[in-house]
Enzyme design. Structure first.
Site, PDB file in Angstrom:
ATOM      1  N   ALA A  14      41.289  50.086  40.551  1.00 15.71           N
ATOM      2  CA  ALA A  14      39.850  50.332  40.457  1.00 15.71           C
ATOM      3  C   ALA A  14      39.469  51.283  39.340  1.00 15.71           C
ATOM      4  CB  ALA A  14      39.328  50.872  41.789  1.00 15.71           C
ATOM      5  N   TYR A 159      50.094  33.891  35.585  1.00 16.19           N
ATOM      6  CA  TYR A 159      48.948  34.471  36.280  1.00 16.19           C
ATOM      7  C   TYR A 159      48.418  33.548  37.373  1.00 16.19           C
ATOM      8  CZ  TYR A 159      44.084  36.016  36.884  1.00 16.19           C
ATOM      9  OH  TYR A 159      42.882  36.414  37.407  1.00 16.19           O
ATOM     10  N   ALA A 161      49.894  30.955  38.897  1.00 19.77           N
ATOM     11  CA  ALA A 161      50.845  30.739  39.985  1.00 19.77           C
ATOM     12  C   ALA A 161      50.837  31.912  40.952  1.00 19.77           C
ATOM     13  CB  ALA A 161      52.245  30.530  39.420  1.00 19.77           C
ATOM     14  N   LYS A 163      48.323  34.000  41.542  1.00 19.57           N
ATOM     15  CA  LYS A 163      47.063  34.009  42.290  1.00 19.57           C
ATOM     16  C   LYS A 163      47.034  32.884  43.329  1.00 19.57           C
ATOM     17  CE  LYS A 163      44.818  37.492  40.416  1.00 19.57           C
ATOM     18  NZ  LYS A 163      44.427  38.694  41.199  1.00 19.57           N
TER      19      LYS A 163
END
Length: 253
Positions: A14, A159, A161, A163
């Site tokens: 964050a 990326y 795969a 997610k």
């Protein structure tokens, strides 16, 4: 009184970009916000100062179970145990189609590196928070995905795969945590204008996406953050195991 007054929200990754937008959105709605960061200490501390006394920065590498447990303990001491987890942390990545690895050069280690943060991080966080969720009989988990799973217009193999695997874990975790009163959902964005990860994307790509999107514009981090608020809110209490794509209508399902 706003929606999240008296609730503690942990947002991973964050310190900047989308994670910072999500942290700001929860703070705006009255939450106590735990800003997790791995390396972006200066940005995370600056964000905490911006958000005020109900926000603080907490360092932890989400791939390290011990570090995650220590972070949750520190958050609990400061604000109380998190009611909401937003797993946004991303392994170092740049959305630059010209520089991406193709299948001819991709190695399993590239996929594993992304999955370690996306999936392994989610597992570590859920394990650390599960006793707190069980004790109060409630909780919210929101993971951050990508519309590239539905429409791999640029084949970022590693990326995407990772997610996709995170989406699977989101759905199985929803089944496992449901009896505890915990909902688990995913919000999947498209290319966002602009985050650190999308800063390397040429303007022409943003323009092309905007032209193909029903709303005629590229989604912003702030717009995606509002969808995260929905899944964390009381109005989503009967929604779990779902993936909401927030990309202006570019892709569906």
């Amino acid at each position: 009184m706003t929606v999240f007054t008296d609730q503690t929200v942990l947002v991973t990754g964050a310190g900047r970009g989308l994670g910072a937008a999500i942290a700001r959105a929860f703070a705006r709605e009255g939450a106590k916000v735990a800003i997790n960061y791995r390396k972006s200490e200066q940005a995370a501390q600056a964000l905490a100062a911006e958000l005020g006394a109900n926000a603080a920065a907490f360092q932890a590498d989400v791939t390290d179970p011990g570090a995650v447990a220590g972070m949750v303990a520190a958050i609990t001491d400061r604000f109380g145990a998190p009611d909401v987890l937003v797993h946004n942390a991303l392994a170092d990545f740049q959305f630059n189609g010209d520089a991406r690895k193709g299948l001819d050069t991709m190695e399993w280690a590239d996929i594993a590196h992304q999955a370690e943060t996306a999936v392994g991080g989610a597992l570590n966080l859920i394990r650390a928070l599960r006793p707190h969720f069980a004790e109060r009989g409630a909780g919210r988990v929101v993971t951050i995905g990508t519309n590239l799973v539905q429409n791999p217009v640029v084949p970022y193999h590693d990326y995407t795969a990772a997610k996709a695997a995170l989406l699977a874990l989101t759905r199985t975790a929803a089944r496992d945590l449901g009896p505890l009163g915990v909902t688990v959902n995913m919000v999947s964005g498209g290319l966002l204008r602009v985050t650190d990860a999308s800063a390397a994307t040429p303007d022409a790509v943003f323009d092309l996406i905007a032209q193909q999107t029903p709303l005629g514009q590229v989604t912003t981090p702030e717009e995606l953050a509002d969808a995260v608020l929905f899944f964390a809110s009381p109005w989503a209490r009967a929604v779990t195991g779902q993936n909401l794509i927030v990309d202006g209508g570019l892709v569906s399902g």
